[in-house]
Design an enzyme around this catalytic site. Structure first.
Site, PDB file in Angstrom:
ATOM      1  N   SER A   1      -3.629  -7.366   2.681  1.00  0.00           N
ATOM      2  CA  SER A   1      -2.432  -6.588   2.438  1.00  0.00           C
ATOM      3  C   SER A   1      -2.686  -5.094   2.651  1.00  0.00           C
ATOM      4  O   SER A   1      -3.017  -4.677   3.751  1.00  0.00           O
ATOM      5  CB  SER A   1      -1.907  -6.872   1.022  1.00  0.00           C
ATOM      6  OG  SER A   1      -0.627  -6.318   0.836  1.00  0.00           O
TER       7      SER A   1
ATOM      8  N   ASP B   1       3.816  -2.169   4.720  1.00  0.00           N
ATOM      9  CA  ASP B   1       2.365  -2.136   4.584  1.00  0.00           C
ATOM     10  C   ASP B   1       1.769  -3.005   5.701  1.00  0.00           C
ATOM     11  O   ASP B   1       2.508  -3.602   6.489  1.00  0.00           O
ATOM     12  CB  ASP B   1       1.941  -2.573   3.181  1.00  0.00           C
ATOM     13  CG  ASP B   1       2.213  -4.037   2.897  1.00  0.00           C
ATOM     14  OD1 ASP B   1       3.084  -4.623   3.561  1.00  0.00           O
ATOM     15  OD2 ASP B   1       1.567  -4.600   1.998  1.00  0.00           O
TER      16      ASP B   1
ATOM     17  N   ASP C   1       0.498  -5.941   6.199  1.00  0.00           N
ATOM     18  CA  ASP C   1       0.903  -7.327   6.450  1.00  0.00           C
ATOM     19  C   ASP C   1       2.409  -7.510   6.301  1.00  0.00           C
ATOM     20  O   ASP C   1       2.914  -8.627   6.373  1.00  0.00           O
ATOM     21  CB  ASP C   1       0.137  -8.304   5.562  1.00  0.00           C
ATOM     22  CG  ASP C   1       0.524  -8.214   4.086  1.00  0.00           C
ATOM     23  OD1 ASP C   1       0.863  -7.109   3.633  1.00  0.00           O
ATOM     24  OD2 ASP C   1       0.480  -9.247   3.393  1.00  0.00           O
TER      25      ASP C   1
ATOM     26  N   ASP D   1       4.621  -7.377   3.955  1.00  0.00           N
ATOM     27  CA  ASP D   1       5.348  -8.016   2.854  1.00  0.00           C
ATOM     28  C   ASP D   1       5.916  -6.981   1.883  1.00  0.00           C
ATOM     29  O   ASP D   1       6.696  -7.340   0.996  1.00  0.00           O
ATOM     30  CB  ASP D   1       4.483  -9.043   2.123  1.00  0.00           C
ATOM     31  CG  ASP D   1       3.274  -8.454   1.411  1.00  0.00           C
ATOM     32  OD1 ASP D   1       2.956  -7.268   1.638  1.00  0.00           O
ATOM     33  OD2 ASP D   1       2.628  -9.187   0.642  1.00  0.00           O
TER      34      ASP D   1
END
Length: 538
Positions: free
Chosen positions: A144, A289, A291, A293
């Protein structure tokens, strides 16, 4: 086992020449302290899966650690699901694709049908794919918004939400029972999916956007992550043509060269996006961000562009859905603003608080909207019961465009919300440490010797979240209630070496908006300063 013997045993089964060489060098140079640190235990598998620094040894993320996790998860699925299957996704971090292929090979060999996404894609695509394909589970290889040196392994089950107890413990027990990884079977006959799953996800997100105006200037950054192409596609399919992308951050780069930490909340991370917004006179700023999500939102003000808080974005998204008559449960984590509860009540909709972490929000029955203050939003549980930076971004864009057509802005809508429910100011004290005992000491002091006052306001209650709070499962945290409705929640981060303290101050309905804003903000700042001094963190 002696750390040196354990290191040699590790080398003998490690399939990765790079980490074998890394560990061999530590042995040859006699770096016993570093070897001992790497073999002091194992990365613990929990509700966040695995996350840690890349490198050799069981306290690092590497192909041995991942192989053990894959084999343990496969064992759990074989024990609990008929004809189990797993979808595997990955981001663009170092070794993410390698870890994903290792997982697919081991799963397939053990009898779990493995379905690998065809390229690096946002985490929300993986969460969506589980339900779309009817899989038993999903694995996303991502860290992440962690620093570049990290990677991770996030596990979902068939309901498209992240694992929670007791499943995490059951999987961890299966992982602990895995023997040598060089004795695990591997099968390259897994299925590599085509582009159809990502296309279906993009169509589902675009379909969320209500009819209405589309005139909006947007400055966007994927922050060196995997969201750029998907966000461009979502914007195009939704009718938002004026999307300006930060060129220096437009393409995936595991080194994240323009940011110290690839997290929109970190100081300086949004500088390039804000510069772009100023140059194109953007109506809104959007960031994902790495990734994708999470979603961060900025707005134009008289003094230039600035970022909204996660709680403010949550309030705006909730108001958009509530005003359109979306019925069901509105949920947020306990460290998020209580404002959502007041908004939901005003529309006769249920509100539920959960423990920190989207894994808990995803389990809420009847969920129609959920958010956490750390920029995570679920606006469409039918797509996936997890945070989704793509769908949140496009709904914010639709809301901003609708307001723009009325000569209004997101800030005007926020003011309306505060007039109805009182000004809710939030802030956070977040302290990154190298020595985890600092966090443990601070938490112990809060429990045993809490401050009598903060910012001149009496501390009127203390709730130890380890004992449970309002029906929630026990967790490591402390809630302090202050006279007048302010509150603080302190907890160790679940994914980073940080102590986090969340502060909220609320003013009475009917107060002058400008006076309320200044009073609440000053109260939050003063509480943070006093709390930091009390904990010895300044």
């Amino acid at each position: 086992m002696d750390p040196l013997d354990a290191a040699r045993d590790w080398i003998s089964q490690d399939p990765d020449p790079q980490t074998r060489d890394e560990l061999t060098t530590l042995i040859d140079t006699g770096d016993g302290a570093e070897i001992a640190a790497r073999f002091a235990g194992r990365l613990q598998f929990g509700t966040a899966g695995l996350r840690g620094e890349l490198g050799a040894g069981p306290m690092r993320m590497n192909r041995v650690t991942v192989a053990r996790a894959a084999a343990g998860l496969a064992r759990h699925l074989l024990d609990t699901a008929p004809e189990p299957s797993v979808v595997i996704g990955y981001d663009a971090r170092t070794n993410s694709d390698v870890f994903a292929r290792d997982t697919a090979e081991i799963m397939q060999a053990m009898g779990v049908r493995a379905l690998l996404l065809p390229e690096y894609l946002p985490t929300p695509v993986l969460a969506f794919a589980i339900g779309h394909l009817g899989a038993s589970a999903g694995v996303m290889v991502t860290a992440s918004h962690n620093p570049p040196r990290d990677n991770g392994y996030k596990v979902y089950l068939a309901d498209t939400s992240q694992i929670v107890p007791p499943v995490d413990g059951q999987i961890a027990a299966c992982i602990d029972a895995v023997g040598r990884v060089d004795e695990l079977g591997r099968d390259t006959g897994y299925t590599v999916l085509g582009p159809e799953v990502a296309e279906a996800y993009l169509d589902a997100v675009a379909a969320l956007v209500p009819d209405g105006p589309r005139e909006l200037v947007v400055a966007y950054t994927p922050m060196h992550g995997v969201g750029g192409h998907s966000m461009a596609q979502v914007a195009e399919r939704s009718g938002f043509a004026d999307l300006h992308v930060v060129e220096a951050q437009a393409h995936p780069d595991p080194a994240f060269p323009t940011v110290a930490f690839p997290n929109p909340e970190e100081p300086g991370a949004m500088d390039l996006a804000l510069e772009l917004a100023a140059s194109v006179d953007a109506d809104v700023v959007i960031a994902n961000d790495p990734d994708a999500d999470r979603c961060a939102v900025g707005v134009r003000t008289e003094g230039g562009h600035r970022m909204l808080t996660g709680d403010q974005v949550g309030a705006l998204l909730a108001e958009s859905l509530l005003s359109r008559g979306v019925e069901g449960t509105y949920a947020c984590s306990i460290v998020s603003s209580d404002l959502l509860g007041r908004q939901a009540a005003a529309h006769q909709q249920p509100w539920q608080q959960t423990l920190t972490g989207f894994k808990w929000i995803g389990k809420v029955e009847g969920l129609v909207f959920g958010y956490e203050e750390a920029l995570g939003y679920c606006v469409a549980p039918h797509i996936a019961r997890d945070k989704d930076g793509m769908s949140a971004a496009v709904l914010i864009m639709a809301l901003a465009a609708s307001l723009k057509a009325e000569g209004r802005t997101l800030l005007d809508l926020l003011d309306d919300i505060y007039r109805r429910h009182g000004w809710h100011a939030t802030g956070q004290l977040a302290v990154r440490v190298d020595d985890l005992s600092i966090i443990a000491t601070a938490m112990e002091r809060l429990r045993t010797d809490p401050p009598a006052t903060l910012a001149g306001v009496a501390v009127t209650s203390l709730d130890d979240l380890e004992l449970g709070y309002q029906g929630l499962p026990p967790t490591d945290g402390v809630r302090l209630g202050l006279d007048g409705g302010s509150r603080i929640i302190c907890r160790p981060s679940g994914t980073e070496p940080k102590l986090k303290c969340y502060v909220e101050a609320v003013t009475a309905v009917g107060d002058s908006l400008e006076e309320a804003r200044e009073t609440a903000a000053a109260t939050v700042d003063a509480i943070i300063a006093d709390l930091s001094a009390y904990l010895g963190l300044v």
